[in-house]
Write an enzyme that holds these catalytic residues in place. Sequence first.
Site, PDB file in Angstrom:
ATOM      1  N   SER A 138       2.799  -8.099  -3.226  1.00  0.00           N
ATOM      2  CA  SER A 138       3.173  -8.676  -4.435  1.00  0.00           C
ATOM      3  C   SER A 138       4.589  -9.268  -3.718  1.00  0.00           C
ATOM      4  O   SER A 138       5.352  -8.586  -3.146  1.00  0.00           O
ATOM      5  CB  SER A 138       3.302  -7.908  -5.592  1.00  0.00           C
ATOM      6  N   TYR A 151       6.356   0.004  -9.218  1.00  0.00           N
ATOM      7  CA  TYR A 151       5.187  -0.919  -8.746  1.00  0.00           C
ATOM      8  C   TYR A 151       5.857  -1.830  -7.656  1.00  0.00           C
ATOM      9  O   TYR A 151       5.003  -1.715  -6.612  1.00  0.00           O
ATOM     10  CB  TYR A 151       5.252  -1.937 -10.177  1.00  0.00           C
TER      11      TYR A 151
END
Length: 253
Positions: A138, A151
């Site tokens: 990501s 995350y």
Amino acid sequence: MPSVLITGATSGFGKAAARRFAKAGWSLILTGRREERLAELESELAPHVTVLTIPLDVRDSDAVSQALSQLPDTLLPLTCLINNAGLALAPEPAQKVALEDWHTMIDTNITGLVNVTHAAMPHLLATGKGASILNLGSVAGQWPYPGGHVYGASKAFVQQFSYNLRCDLQGTGVRVTDLAPGMAETEFTLVRTKGNQAASDALYKGTTPLQAEDIAEQLYYLATLPPHININRLEIMPVRQAWAPFAIDRDPA
Ligand SMILES: NC(=O)C1=CN([C@@H]2O[C@H](COP(=O)(O)OP(=O)(O)OC[C@H]3O[C@@H](n4cnc5c(N)ncnc54)[C@H](OP(=O)(O)O)[C@@H]3O)[C@@H](O)[C@H]2O)C=CC1
Ligand SMILES: O=CCS(=O)(=O)O
């Protein structure tokens, strides 16, 4: 026909990738926890290509290794592993997050990804030249932002694990890519906000996020590159997303 193993095929990028690879005639091994969604996807795609669905929680290393050690010969050689299953939780600041949410992200995005990679490795090594491991990282793995905490850190792991795998797999023909998307409209934000549809809708409203099909197209591109090419990291944002300035804490006026 080549075969692809996709984790998290019940939604978003994984589901779109299943459709994209099926369109090209690939055989599919599709996993996820929601069995009814796997069954629906199998009904849609099995009339066209070979499909095996395996209900699987990637956090369960025993279940993962058992399932992947029993792949039928009809689905081998395995040409591509797409490590896609993952999630973000708790968009609030780190100091307000329940520890359990951090554990869930670590267990899924890190432990789950290494569980599947370890179990699929013998199949990918047997295939050798032209095989690929495509890991969903990501932008959050590279660029910090408020509420990114574990995350983002888990996706930084994905990047470095991908690079380190490349070192060890050199000479085997197996390629490794960290595919790092920015904002994409899937169930990702619904999961992150624990079912807050209004918050999810608000995030994507009035802009043009990536769609799952955009990422599926990139996954197919990566898996079908000539076998002498390895893209190490591919970061993709929507045109309407960019970086913010540094945040400066100032004394009151
Ligand atoms: N959308 C975005 O903006 C971005 C997403 N990503 C990453 O892309 C990947 C896919 O996300 P996206 O498609 O957007 O999100 P979705 O929520 O739409 O899909 C996530 C998928 O992961 C699966 N999954 C989650 N936990 C587990 C688990 N423990 N075991 C097995 N499968 C699991 C879900 O299946 P089920 O619940 O049925 O198990 C689902 O199929 C994730 O790794 C995410 O971090 C990266 C950058 C941007
Ligand atoms: O990985 C997801 C994209 S973002 O929410 O971190 O921008």
